[in-house]
Design an enzyme around this catalytic site. Sequence first.
Site, PDB file in Angstrom:
ATOM      1  N   VAL A  56      26.728  59.376  64.372  1.00  0.00           N
ATOM      2  CA  VAL A  56      25.610  58.495  63.998  1.00  0.00           C
ATOM      3  C   VAL A  56      24.249  59.094  64.370  1.00  0.00           C
ATOM      4  O   VAL A  56      23.215  58.567  63.985  1.00  0.00           O
ATOM      5  CB  VAL A  56      25.745  57.066  64.582  1.00  0.00           C
ATOM      6  CG1 VAL A  56      26.965  56.354  64.016  1.00  0.00           C
ATOM      7  CG2 VAL A  56      25.752  57.076  66.099  1.00  0.00           C
ATOM      8  N   LYS A  70      18.971  49.995  74.433  1.00  0.00           N
ATOM      9  CA  LYS A  70      19.516  48.722  73.953  1.00  0.00           C
ATOM     10  C   LYS A  70      18.420  47.659  73.793  1.00  0.00           C
ATOM     11  O   LYS A  70      18.513  46.806  72.903  1.00  0.00           O
ATOM     12  CB  LYS A  70      20.622  48.236  74.889  1.00  0.00           C
ATOM     13  CG  LYS A  70      21.870  49.130  74.878  1.00  0.00           C
ATOM     14  CD  LYS A  70      22.571  49.141  73.520  1.00  0.00           C
ATOM     15  CE  LYS A  70      23.926  49.828  73.572  1.00  0.00           C
ATOM     16  NZ  LYS A  70      24.630  49.810  72.274  1.00  0.00           N
ATOM     17  N   TYR A  87      19.787  53.911  79.061  1.00  0.00           N
ATOM     18  CA  TYR A  87      20.678  52.992  78.333  1.00  0.00           C
ATOM     19  C   TYR A  87      19.966  51.653  78.119  1.00  0.00           C
ATOM     20  O   TYR A  87      19.956  51.108  77.009  1.00  0.00           O
ATOM     21  CB  TYR A  87      21.981  52.785  79.114  1.00  0.00           C
ATOM     22  CG  TYR A  87      22.991  51.904  78.396  1.00  0.00           C
ATOM     23  CD1 TYR A  87      23.852  52.429  77.435  1.00  0.00           C
ATOM     24  CD2 TYR A  87      23.085  50.535  78.674  1.00  0.00           C
ATOM     25  CE1 TYR A  87      24.778  51.624  76.781  1.00  0.00           C
ATOM     26  CE2 TYR A  87      24.004  49.728  78.026  1.00  0.00           C
ATOM     27  CZ  TYR A  87      24.850  50.272  77.087  1.00  0.00           C
ATOM     28  OH  TYR A  87      25.761  49.467  76.433  1.00  0.00           O
ATOM     29  N   ASP A  97      33.797  56.836  62.835  1.00  0.00           N
ATOM     30  CA  ASP A  97      33.719  57.266  64.246  1.00  0.00           C
ATOM     31  C   ASP A  97      33.611  58.788  64.294  1.00  0.00           C
ATOM     32  O   ASP A  97      34.045  59.498  63.387  1.00  0.00           O
ATOM     33  CB  ASP A  97      34.978  56.820  65.021  1.00  0.00           C
ATOM     34  CG  ASP A  97      34.730  56.675  66.513  1.00  0.00           C
ATOM     35  OD1 ASP A  97      34.700  55.519  66.998  1.00  0.00           O
ATOM     36  OD2 ASP A  97      34.541  57.707  67.196  1.00  0.00           O
ATOM     37  N   ASN A 111      27.879  49.746  65.858  1.00  0.00           N
ATOM     38  CA  ASN A 111      28.520  49.486  67.152  1.00  0.00           C
ATOM     39  C   ASN A 111      28.658  50.731  68.026  1.00  0.00           C
ATOM     40  O   ASN A 111      28.759  50.612  69.238  1.00  0.00           O
ATOM     41  CB  ASN A 111      29.897  48.842  66.875  1.00  0.00           C
ATOM     42  CG  ASN A 111      30.785  48.835  68.084  1.00  0.00           C
ATOM     43  OD1 ASN A 111      30.659  47.973  68.957  1.00  0.00           O
ATOM     44  ND2 ASN A 111      31.681  49.810  68.182  1.00  0.00           N
TER      45      ASN A 111
HETATM   46  N1  LIG Z   1      32.137  48.134  77.259  1.00  0.00           N
HETATM   47  C1  LIG Z   1      31.124  47.441  77.712  1.00  0.00           C
HETATM   48  O1  LIG Z   1      31.184  46.873  78.815  1.00  0.00           O
HETATM   49  C2  LIG Z   1      29.883  47.287  76.871  1.00  0.00           C
HETATM   50  C3  LIG Z   1      28.952  46.305  77.235  1.00  0.00           C
HETATM   51  C4  LIG Z   1      27.834  46.105  76.445  1.00  0.00           C
HETATM   52  C5  LIG Z   1      27.648  46.857  75.313  1.00  0.00           C
HETATM   53  N2  LIG Z   1      28.551  47.814  74.974  1.00  0.00           N
HETATM   54  C6  LIG Z   1      28.318  48.545  73.723  1.00  0.00           C
HETATM   55  O2  LIG Z   1      29.412  48.333  72.864  1.00  0.00           O
HETATM   56  C7  LIG Z   1      29.485  49.382  71.912  1.00  0.00           C
HETATM   57  C8  LIG Z   1      30.915  49.832  71.765  1.00  0.00           C
HETATM   58  O3  LIG Z   1      31.314  50.468  72.964  1.00  0.00           O
HETATM   59  P1  LIG Z   1      32.758  50.274  73.637  1.00  0.00           P
HETATM   60  O4  LIG Z   1      32.518  49.633  74.948  1.00  0.00           O
HETATM   61  O5  LIG Z   1      33.702  49.672  72.675  1.00  0.00           O
HETATM   62  O6  LIG Z   1      33.090  51.803  73.965  1.00  0.00           O
HETATM   63  P2  LIG Z   1      34.196  52.847  73.488  1.00  0.00           P
HETATM   64  O7  LIG Z   1      33.829  54.114  74.161  1.00  0.00           O
HETATM   65  O8  LIG Z   1      35.566  52.292  73.707  1.00  0.00           O
HETATM   66  O9  LIG Z   1      33.939  52.964  71.919  1.00  0.00           O
HETATM   67  C9  LIG Z   1      32.801  53.604  71.415  1.00  0.00           C
HETATM   68  C10 LIG Z   1      33.170  54.420  70.187  1.00  0.00           C
HETATM   69  O10 LIG Z   1      31.965  55.021  69.704  1.00  0.00           O
HETATM   70  C11 LIG Z   1      32.277  56.342  69.307  1.00  0.00           C
HETATM   71  N3  LIG Z   1      31.099  57.193  69.320  1.00  0.00           N
HETATM   72  C12 LIG Z   1      30.454  57.694  70.409  1.00  0.00           C
HETATM   73  N4  LIG Z   1      29.442  58.473  70.018  1.00  0.00           N
HETATM   74  C13 LIG Z   1      29.439  58.457  68.666  1.00  0.00           C
HETATM   75  C14 LIG Z   1      28.628  59.076  67.682  1.00  0.00           C
HETATM   76  N5  LIG Z   1      27.626  59.914  68.017  1.00  0.00           N
HETATM   77  N6  LIG Z   1      28.886  58.823  66.377  1.00  0.00           N
HETATM   78  C15 LIG Z   1      29.919  58.021  66.030  1.00  0.00           C
HETATM   79  N7  LIG Z   1      30.729  57.433  66.910  1.00  0.00           N
HETATM   80  C16 LIG Z   1      30.487  57.644  68.220  1.00  0.00           C
HETATM   81  C17 LIG Z   1      33.339  56.819  70.288  1.00  0.00           C
HETATM   82  O11 LIG Z   1      34.082  57.901  69.760  1.00  0.00           O
HETATM   83  C18 LIG Z   1      34.163  55.563  70.489  1.00  0.00           C
HETATM   84  O12 LIG Z   1      35.237  55.497  69.581  1.00  0.00           O
HETATM   85  C19 LIG Z   1      28.490  50.445  72.393  1.00  0.00           C
HETATM   86  O13 LIG Z   1      27.317  50.370  71.621  1.00  0.00           O
HETATM   87  C20 LIG Z   1      28.229  50.040  73.823  1.00  0.00           C
HETATM   88  O14 LIG Z   1      26.970  50.485  74.270  1.00  0.00           O
HETATM   89  C21 LIG Z   1      29.655  48.055  75.734  1.00  0.00           C
END
Ligand SMILES: NC(=O)c1ccc[n+]([C@@H]2O[C@H](COP(=O)([O-])OP(=O)(O)OC[C@H]3O[C@@H](n4cnc5c(N)ncnc54)[C@H](O)[C@@H]3O)[C@@H](O)[C@H]2O)c1
Length: 253
Positions: free
Chosen positions: A63, A159, A155, A36, A89
């Site tokens: 990333v 995706k 976004y 992360d 992720n």
């Molecule tokens: N939460 C939702 O409703 C939802 C729905 C669909 C998809 N997603 C996807 O799920 C995935 C996880 O997101 P989440 O909801 O758990 O969010 P979150 O913000 O709780 O976790 C995301 C993590 O990614 C890390 N991160 C951000 N930018 C980064 C980078 N450049 N390099 C490395 N790490 C980085 C952040 O520090 C964080 O710890 C994402 O790809 C998001 O698009 C989320």
Amino acid sequence: MRLQDKVAVVTGAASGMGKAIAELYASEGAKVIVADLNIEGAQEVVSGITEKGGVAKAVQVNVAKQEDIDNMIDTAVSEYGTLDILVNNAGIMDGFEPVADILDERWDLIFDINTKGVMRAMRKAIPIFLEKGKGNIINTASTGGLNGAHAGATYGASKHAVIGLTKNTGYMYAQKGIRCNAIAPGAVATNISASMKNINQFGMERTKPVQGVIPRVGNPEEIAQVALFLASDESSFVNGTVVTADGGWTAAF
Ligand SMILES: NC(=O)c1ccc[n+]([C@@H]2O[C@H](COP(=O)([O-])OP(=O)(O)OC[C@H]3O[C@@H](n4cnc5c(N)ncnc54)[C@H](O)[C@@H]3O)[C@@H](O)[C@H]2O)c1
């Protein structure tokens, strides 16, 4: 133990779904690289895993940077000897901007993280998987990668691209023992709203009716169970596809 002695890299593992995936994989016997941008958060996740007798190591990764991706995968190999499972992720949201309001800088950042980061990590991992004759990739896409009204244009496009990358990769290496699938979560309770900047009122209003039919908000642990199924041999015939986990949301349209 469904992942006994497997080596897994999970990005975005300091929070939300990535954290839940890292913890569940470790509890199923995997050695996990908790990767992360937020290294303190990643270290906390590792402490939680090791306190429960699991094996994990925190690695700081942006990333959006190839050298960080290389270091992340190289660390898995140097620490644990190989790589079996890559979970791409990490991701961020946009501000619900429709196309007319997209700023190049924001588009580039979101694509660098959500899409190019996924491509670069897969590109780095595939040679390892080809040499072993097996490997498993799981990409966290989104229902916004399947439909048009879950966030802004950037976004959604980022995706949709992840889903395209997933399908191509699953197909290309299908006879090489490598599987590649995506998860399309619906609304899940995580910290992702912290990444939403400069909310676009018009875009937000347009998505509201769609948000209005969300049956319920999911927990990160429910997505982790899907990621466990995809990482395990139980899903051996599942490849190049998208598993939607949204509580029935997108069944509405
Ligand atoms: N939460 C939702 O409703 C939802 C729905 C669909 C998809 N997603 C996807 O799920 C995935 C996880 O997101 P989440 O909801 O758990 O969010 P979150 O913000 O709780 O976790 C995301 C993590 O990614 C890390 N991160 C951000 N930018 C980064 C980078 N450049 N390099 C490395 N790490 C980085 C952040 O520090 C964080 O710890 C994402 O790809 C998001 O698009 C989320």
